[in-house]
Write an enzyme that holds these catalytic residues in place. Structure first.
Site, PDB file in Angstrom:
ATOM      1  N   CYS A   1       0.942  -1.431  -0.345  1.00 55.42           N
ATOM      2  CA  CYS A   1      -0.307  -0.002  -0.110  1.00 55.42           C
ATOM      3  C   CYS A   1       0.971   1.084   0.028  1.00 55.42           C
ATOM      4  O   CYS A   1       1.777   1.839  -0.875  1.00 55.42           O
ATOM      5  CB  CYS A   1      -0.726  -0.107   1.287  1.00 55.42           C
ATOM      6  SG  CYS A   1      -2.332   0.791   1.271  1.00 55.42           S
TER       7      CYS A   1
ATOM      8  N   HIS B   1      -3.666  -5.796   0.976  1.00 55.31           N
ATOM      9  CA  HIS B   1      -3.813  -6.265   2.145  1.00 55.31           C
ATOM     10  C   HIS B   1      -3.757  -7.084   3.093  1.00 55.31           C
ATOM     11  O   HIS B   1      -4.545  -7.640   2.260  1.00 55.31           O
ATOM     12  CB  HIS B   1      -4.124  -5.091   3.688  1.00 55.31           C
ATOM     13  CG  HIS B   1      -3.925  -3.162   3.348  1.00 55.31           C
ATOM     14  ND1 HIS B   1      -2.587  -2.863   4.136  1.00 55.31           N
ATOM     15  CD2 HIS B   1      -4.164  -2.599   2.838  1.00 55.31           C
ATOM     16  CE1 HIS B   1      -2.553  -2.208   4.246  1.00 55.31           C
ATOM     17  NE2 HIS B   1      -3.726  -1.453   3.503  1.00 55.31           N
TER      18      HIS B   1
END
Length: 502
Positions: A343, A443
């Protein structure tokens, strides 16, 4: 003789309210969700308002606090925004992004957020979320926030006793004996309530006890006498049960140094680090020593460096350059270490990050680490979704994860990206520069055994333990937690409280 299965009684909603923050309400809520599930009920968690940087994407692609996703997993049900309708994600000491029913509605300062104007609209939203949840589950295990005795915030409180009143919930006060002052905090928390709210508090749980429980038997009687309500249990502190935690304060308890004989994995400790739960599977893998650090010497000892998510990516990237960590990462990479970003960490690994609309702050552009042929533009619209994906050259989308990010990453002009993953919907994700350099928006990517084995493969000489089955590991931990709490909690009395007529 014919046995007849009678339906289980409808239980009152149960709220775990705290004498303060970090008393263990979240983990106790997870324990009770699993206990009720084991006893044949259909429970679900609820927290009206949560403040955390660790978040999760629901199956519908909406955002909630990670703690409620963990509690839902313990309850054996899919997570939903009704379980956490209001999420505050701090962006600084004074401001937070407000996520309502899974979608961001803007940033607010603490003063703006806690003033009375517009408060009733938020109250309606969280009340309606609870009502929808209570219609589907039995019981709803509610979690309060912080201390229930913050009388200066009572008029604007959305999550503690006002929420319990709306839900007609029985309140159990959770007091942390480990920090001291347990009698004063329990008594004060009860005494400072209005007579109406005081009647809702039906019992006390003393949490995190260390030592011989027999030494506190007289303390239980004293607490019951001064507070006028029963102590339902004294829960001993444990060190051999692992449940995901939601707060970054837990990072202070984690390993911070490289060791000999294992694959050393360093997670770069950002100031605005988010979703550190991405690394839980690695942390419990016996082949790995995972530690969090921003010390350049400790980074240089790592076999693998992981750049985690960040709530303020450009600000954290600026700090990495200021404190020498960026240079240490690049040197470690030149020395043969693996570098992987997730991310915000993935965004940092590119050539540059641009924020033309000031979504994150006043810095409009920042050079990246230059490890990947990518560039990122921060955008106001947040991507939140669960994903299934095929990893690298795999044909089948057998891996899972979730995305929560604001930004679009693409190849710099003249370059072509090699994707790390191919999503089930045909999109690609991430970028691979070579065997030891990659990034992804996903994630939970490191919860997939296929990805873990790829990450650890260059260090095969250190892999002398079996691979971890993380799904089985988590189930074992929920059951161990439930057994631990059940052993020390007066469950017959709790069931009596939750079924008696007021």
């Amino acid at each position: 003789m014919v046995e007849i299965d009678l339906p289980l009684p409808r239980l009152h909603p149960l709220m775990l309210a705290g004498t303060g923050s970090d008393v263990g309400k979240s983990v106790l809520a997870a324990a009770l969700c699993r206990i009720f599930l084991q006893d044949g009920y259909h429970p679900a968690p609820f927290k009206a308002q949560n403040m955390a940087l660790n978040s999760y994407a629901t199956p519908e692609g909406l955002e909630i606090g990670r703690a409620q996703a963990v509690q839902a997993e313990a309850a054996g049900v899919p997570c939903h925004t009704d379980m956490n309708p209001l999420l505050l994600k701090p962006t600084s000491d004074q401001t937070a992004q407000v996520v309502l029913n899974g979608k961001p509605i803007g940033n607010r300062s603490a003063y703006e957020y806690f003033r009375t104007e517009g408060r009733e609209e938020l109250r309606r939203e969280v009340n309606q979320a609870f009502d929808r949840l209570a219609a589907r589950y039995n019981p709803v295990v509610m979690e309060g926030a912080g201390s229930i005795s913050e009388i200066n915030l009572k008029d604007t409180d959305l999550v503690n006793l006002p929420m319990a009143r709306h839900a007609h919930a029985d309140v159990i006060l959770v007091a942390d004996i480990d920090r001291g002052g347990v009698f004063a905090s329990a008594y004060g928390s009860v005494a400072l309530q209005t007579p109406e709210d005081r009647k809702r508090i039906k019992g006390i749980i003393v949490n995190k006890f260390r030592g011989d429980l027999r030494l506190f038997e007289s303390g239980v009687k004293m607490m019951e006498e001064i507070c006028g309500i029963p102590v339902l249990g004294v829960i001993p502190y444990y060190q051999d049960i692992y449940i995901e935690e939601e707060d970054s304060v837990e990072l202070s308890l984690k390993q911070r140094k490289a060791v000999q004989g294992k694959v050393n994995v360093a997670v770069v400790l950002f100031r605005h680090l988010s979703n550190f739960t991405d690394f839980n599977m690695l942390e419990h893998d016996e082949r790995v020593n995972l530690y969090y650090t921003n010390n350049v010497d400790d980074l240089m000892k790592a076999d693998i460096i992981l750049l985690p998510g960040s709530k303020s990516t450009i600000d954290d990237l600026y700090e990495l350059r200021r404190n020498g960590v960026a240079q240490a990462i690049l040197q470690a990479r030149r020395n043969g270490a693996t570098v992987m970003g997730i991310c915000g960490g993935y965004q940092m690994m590119g050539q540059r990050i641009a924020d033309p609309d000031g979504v994150e702050g006043s810095i409009s552009q920042m050079p990246g680490l230059g490890l990947l042929p990518t560039e990122t533009v921060i955008e106001g619209e947040k991507v939140t979704r669960q994903v299934r994906f095929a990893f690298l050259s795999s044909e089948e989308p057998t891996c899972t994860g979730y995305e929560i990010h604001m930004g679009r990453t693409s190849a710099v002009e003249g370059e072509t990206l090699t994707p790390l993953a191919r999503l089930e919907n045909g999109e690609t994700d991430g970028c691979v520069a070579d065997r030891k350099c990659a990034g992804s928006y996903i994630h939970g990517i490191l919860d997939n055994p296929e990805v873990i084995e790829w990450l650890l493969a260059p260090y095969a000489e250190k892999l002398d333990q079996p691979q971890l089955d993380y799904a089985a590991f988590k189930e074992e931990q929920y059951n161990k937690l439930a057994d631990h709490v059940r052993k020390h909690l007066n469950m017959p009395l709790l069931y009596q409280i939750l079924t008696q007529n007021d």
